[in-house]
Design a protein around this motif. Structure first.
Motif, PDB file in Angstrom:
ATOM      1  N   GLY A   1       3.191  10.997  -8.399  1.00 44.29           N
ATOM      2  CA  GLY A   1       4.100  11.624  -9.124  1.00 44.29           C
ATOM      3  C   GLY A   1       5.470  11.082  -9.125  1.00 44.29           C
ATOM      4  N   THR A   2       5.991  10.280  -7.932  1.00 44.71           N
ATOM      5  CA  THR A   2       7.136   9.812  -7.990  1.00 44.71           C
ATOM      6  C   THR A   2       7.297   8.835  -8.818  1.00 44.71           C
ATOM      7  OG1 THR A   2       7.286  10.101  -5.707  1.00 44.71           O
ATOM      8  CG2 THR A   2       8.908   8.548  -6.243  1.00 44.71           C
ATOM      9  N   GLY A   3       6.528   7.862  -9.153  1.00 41.39           N
ATOM     10  CA  GLY A   3       6.594   6.723 -10.247  1.00 41.39           C
ATOM     11  C   GLY A   3       6.862   7.624 -11.550  1.00 41.39           C
TER      12      GLY A   3
ATOM     13  N   GLY B   1       0.872  -1.273   0.007  1.00 44.30           N
ATOM     14  CA  GLY B   1      -0.108  -0.087   0.035  1.00 44.30           C
ATOM     15  C   GLY B   1       0.775   1.209   0.027  1.00 44.30           C
ATOM     16  N   SER B   2       1.765   1.447   0.844  1.00 43.60           N
ATOM     17  CA  SER B   2       2.655   2.358   0.942  1.00 43.60           C
ATOM     18  C   SER B   2       3.311   2.704  -0.563  1.00 43.60           C
ATOM     19  CB  SER B   2       3.823   2.340   1.673  1.00 43.60           C
ATOM     20  OG  SER B   2       3.165   2.070   3.350  1.00 43.60           O
ATOM     21  N   PHE B   3       3.804   1.478  -1.294  1.00 50.39           N
ATOM     22  CA  PHE B   3       4.516   1.671  -2.317  1.00 50.39           C
ATOM     23  C   PHE B   3       3.694   2.120  -3.466  1.00 50.39           C
ATOM     24  CE2 PHE B   3       5.533  -0.074  -6.614  1.00 50.39           C
ATOM     25  CZ  PHE B   3       6.965   0.237  -6.650  1.00 50.39           C
ATOM     26  N   THR B   4       2.315   1.641  -3.235  1.00 46.40           N
ATOM     27  CA  THR B   4       1.446   2.322  -4.348  1.00 46.40           C
ATOM     28  C   THR B   4       1.013   3.776  -4.143  1.00 46.40           C
ATOM     29  OG1 THR B   4       0.247  -0.003  -4.169  1.00 46.40           O
ATOM     30  CG2 THR B   4      -1.086   1.836  -5.177  1.00 46.40           C
TER      31      THR B   4
END
Length: 290
Positions: free
Chosen positions: A161-163, A152-155
């Motif tokens: 915007g980081t991705g 969840g944190s990664f998502t």
């Protein structure tokens, strides 16, 4: 064999409470099928009477074998044979009570052994099995909770915007690598064509050609040298050396032979016949005196 098999089936059924197919039924069915096959063979033969006579002869032979077996062994089981048409039926009365008892004892021992091994585990599981399954469920839920939290944190971070920024950087790096390769290749090709690139290739091949020309000249000179070489002086000189060594080697080996015959052999004889016996006698005398 049928009786023993029936005994095993019976013992298994009584000890373990399981129902197995009666072996006698299978044997009877096989015997019936064999009789039907025999009847078909007799019917298809050209001489039906001859086939029946052969069947009777076979039945007589069975009776004779049964009589011989009964006369030679007083404990043999009685055999009763009947002939009906083209079908031969044989009944054997076998006492299997002893086999039944031994098989029952064996299977009871097997059952008791398994109970001895697995009963403590079953008792322990009855006391703690629920706790084990609850702890396994708790561990799985904890691990799954960690995975979901990290995912969840990664998502969340990837979607804010980081991705997109990471993807842009990766694509930009790949673009720069491709452009670098393209510019280097194009500029090198342009410089090669506009300046003396062809002259460089020509110089390299000319150097290689000079090397091959030198090797060719060396091999040609070697051929000319080999055509005119004379080994006669060398052979003559070697012959002079061997001729000079021949008398010397004869003298050397004559001296070795003289030394062997006049020094080593007499010394060996004296050692064997005098020195060693004297030493052993002195050693024996010393032991005796002590």
């Amino acid at each position: 064999m049928t009786a023993v098999a029936n005994s095993a089936v019976k013992a298994l059924s009584e000890v373990f409470g399981i129902k197995l197919m009666n072996t006698t039924d299978g044997v009877a069915e096989s015997s019936s099928q064999a009789a039907e096959n025999y009847s078909d063979m007799a019917t298809s033969a050209e001489a039906t009477v001859e086939a029946q006579e052969n069947a009777l002869a076979s039945f007589d032979q069975i009776n004779k074998l049964a009589d011989n077996s009964s006369s030679s062994d007083t404990n043999a089981s009685p055999v009763v044979g009947t002939l009906s048409g083209n079908t031969i039926s044989t009944t054997v009365d076998v006492d299997t009570s002893d086999a039944d008892k031994k098989l029952k004892d064996f299977f009871y021992w097997v059952k008791s052994s398994f109970n001895t091994i697995f009963t403590p585990f079953k008792q322990a599981w009855d006391k703690n099995g629920v706790k084990v399954t609850d702890s396994m469920r708790f561990a799985f839920e904890g691990v799954w909770s960690v995975i979901k939290s990290i995912g969840g944190s990664f998502t969340d971070v990837w979607s804010n915007g980081t991705g997109e920024q990471i993807s842009e950087h990766l694509l930009g790096i790949w673009t720069n690598i491709n452009n670098t390769i393209g510019y280097v290749s194009r500029n090198f090709s342009s410089a090669w064509s506009d300046s003396s690139g062809t002259k460089i290739i020509q110089d390299i091949l000319d150097i290689f050609n000079d090397i091959l020309d030198t090797i060719e000249n060396i091999t040609a000179d070697t051929v000319e040298w080999a055509q005119n070489i004379d080994f006669s002086p060398l052979i003559t000189s070697f012959e002079n050396v061997t001729s000079a060594l021949k008398p010397l080697t004869a003298d050397i080996f004559d001296g070795i032979e003289w030394f062997w015959d006049n020094i080593l052999l007499p010394m060996a004889s004296w050692t064997i016949s005098t020195l060693i016996p004297t030493f052993l006698n002195l050693l024996a005398a010393a032991y005796k005196s002590s």
